[in-house]
Design an enzyme around this catalytic site. Structure first.
Site, PDB file in Angstrom:
ATOM      1  N   ASP A 130       4.292  -4.760   4.535  1.00 30.83           N
ATOM      2  CA  ASP A 130       3.512  -3.642   5.083  1.00 30.83           C
ATOM      3  C   ASP A 130       2.561  -4.088   6.191  1.00 30.83           C
ATOM      4  O   ASP A 130       2.375  -5.296   6.420  1.00 30.83           O
ATOM      5  CB  ASP A 130       2.730  -2.946   3.951  1.00 30.83           C
ATOM      6  N   ASP A 154      -3.909   0.347  -8.943  1.00 27.73           N
ATOM      7  CA  ASP A 154      -3.289   1.621  -9.335  1.00 27.73           C
ATOM      8  C   ASP A 154      -1.776   1.464  -9.499  1.00 27.73           C
ATOM      9  O   ASP A 154      -1.056   2.444  -9.608  1.00 27.73           O
ATOM     10  CB  ASP A 154      -3.620   2.717  -8.306  1.00 27.73           C
ATOM     11  N   HIS A 173       0.305   0.027  -7.278  1.00 28.42           N
ATOM     12  CA  HIS A 173       1.125   0.070  -6.063  1.00 28.42           C
ATOM     13  C   HIS A 173       1.754  -1.286  -5.755  1.00 28.42           C
ATOM     14  O   HIS A 173       1.210  -2.336  -6.092  1.00 28.42           O
ATOM     15  CB  HIS A 173       0.361   0.636  -4.860  1.00 28.42           C
ATOM     16  N   GLU A 198       1.813   4.038  -2.952  1.00 24.69           N
ATOM     17  CA  GLU A 198       0.782   4.535  -3.852  1.00 24.69           C
ATOM     18  C   GLU A 198       1.394   5.443  -4.922  1.00 24.69           C
ATOM     19  O   GLU A 198       2.520   5.924  -4.754  1.00 24.69           O
ATOM     20  CB  GLU A 198      -0.253   5.320  -3.034  1.00 24.69           C
TER      21      GLU A 198
HETATM   22  C1  GLP Z   1      -2.710  -4.546  -0.760  1.00 26.56           C
HETATM   23  C2  GLP Z   1      -1.305  -4.988  -0.352  1.00 26.56           C
HETATM   24  C3  GLP Z   1      -0.435  -5.213  -1.575  1.00 26.56           C
HETATM   25  C4  GLP Z   1      -1.163  -6.120  -2.559  1.00 26.56           C
HETATM   26  C5  GLP Z   1      -2.445  -5.446  -3.003  1.00 26.56           C
HETATM   27  C6  GLP Z   1      -3.215  -6.236  -4.045  1.00 26.56           C
HETATM   28  O1  GLP Z   1      -2.737  -3.208  -1.097  1.00 26.56           O
HETATM   29  N1  GLP Z   1      -0.679  -4.017   0.489  1.00 26.56           N
HETATM   30  O2  GLP Z   1       0.792  -5.791  -1.172  1.00 26.56           O
HETATM   31  O3  GLP Z   1      -0.344  -6.385  -3.669  1.00 26.56           O
HETATM   32  O4  GLP Z   1      -3.245  -5.286  -1.844  1.00 26.56           O
HETATM   33  O5  GLP Z   1      -4.093  -7.115  -3.423  1.00 26.56           O
HETATM   34  P1  GLP Z   1      -4.776  -8.365  -4.127  1.00 26.56           P
HETATM   35  O6  GLP Z   1      -3.711  -9.390  -4.231  1.00 26.56           O
HETATM   36  O7  GLP Z   1      -5.863  -8.770  -3.170  1.00 26.56           O
HETATM   37  O8  GLP Z   1      -5.274  -7.888  -5.446  1.00 26.56           O
END
Ligand code: GLP
Length: 241
Positions: free
Chosen positions: A67, A136, A138, A143
């Site tokens: 993304d 959440d 995702h 989402e």
């Molecule tokens: C963002 C990214 C996701 C990732 C998520 C969790 O939303 N788009 O790919 O898994 O953050 O982030 P973290 O690893 O900092 O908890």
């Protein structure tokens, strides 16, 4: 699903790096799917160490990221392009073109999503996709929703995700509200999935996603239907299983 529950974060990191390195050792021209966020950072450092030690070479590999924010130029400190080049691609000495991310600055975002989807298809789809998980549920930026998304698309970020990402920006207003993300369908077409999480704050969502029903309200739950999905956790993230 294959579960690897590690005693601590260091072991979790090493397990993830070992799985990715083994994929590239077995198939040097692997198509890898990479993720951003704090979760994969230590794994990326471990991969850089393995490359520098001469254990594995990424020279023939190609990568696609999950993304990218809409509206952040690639040189913005919080763009995912910049995150990946700083934390992985430059240290691995990637050539331009070896790594792809969706272009969140494209004039026609719909056309950009279609182009990205075609690129993944013409690369023969992703051999191993690394995933983190949002609070959440995702994956990528998919989402909670009423239906699972199929392909790369523009996603409106949930308030909770904006709050979580707030820490990287000076003000909440600066956090982008939309992003381009691979769809759930795109992710599910990967031959192998490696989802990883650490920390007590991920324990609830890990239980919901993998011990509860498969529902688009908890996007990651769809991975229960994937034929080759490995979940690597530290003991805290696994504490509510
Ligand atoms: C963002 C990214 C996701 C990732 C998520 C969790 O939303 N788009 O790919 O898994 O953050 O982030 P973290 O690893 O900092 O908890």
């Amino acid at each position: 699903m294959h579960w690897i529950v590690c005693p601590d974060r260091q072991a979790q990191t090493k397990a993830c790096a070992a799985i990715i390195a083994a994929q590239v050792l077995q198939k040097p021209d692997s198509v890898l799917g990479f993720a951003t966020g704090s979760t994969p950072l230590a794994t990326y450092r471990e991969l850089i160490d393995l490359k520098r030690a001469g254990v594995v070479s990424f020279e023939l590999a190609r990568t696609f990221n999950l993304d990218e924010y809409v509206g952040l130029p690639i040189d913005h400190p919080q763009s995912y392009y910049r995150f990946m080049w700083d934390n992985l691609f430059a240290p691995l000495e990637f050539r331009p073109g070896q790594a792809q991310l969706p272009n969140g600055m494209a004039d026609d975002l719909g056309a950009e999503c279609a182009r990205y989807e075609r690129e993944i298809e013409s690369a023969g789809f992703i051999d191993l996709q690394l995933l983190g998980i949002g609070h959440d549920g995702h994956i990528g930026f998919n989402e909670p929703a009423d239906v699972f998304s199929k392909d790369t698309h523009v996603e409106t970020l949930a308030e909770r995700t904006i709050d979580a990402n707030r820490r990287f920006f000076a003000t909440r207003d600066e956090v982008p509200r939309t992003a381009l993300t691979m769809g759930v369908g795109t992710i599910m077409r990967s031959r192998r999935i490696l989802l990883t999480a650490f920390g007590a704050d991920k324990a609830d969502v890990i239980r919901e996603a993998f011990c509860g029903p498969v529902t688009p309200r908890v996007t990651a739950s769809i991975l229960q239907f994937h034929a080759d999905c490995t979940i690597v956790l530290d003991s805290e993230a696994a504490s509510k299983l």
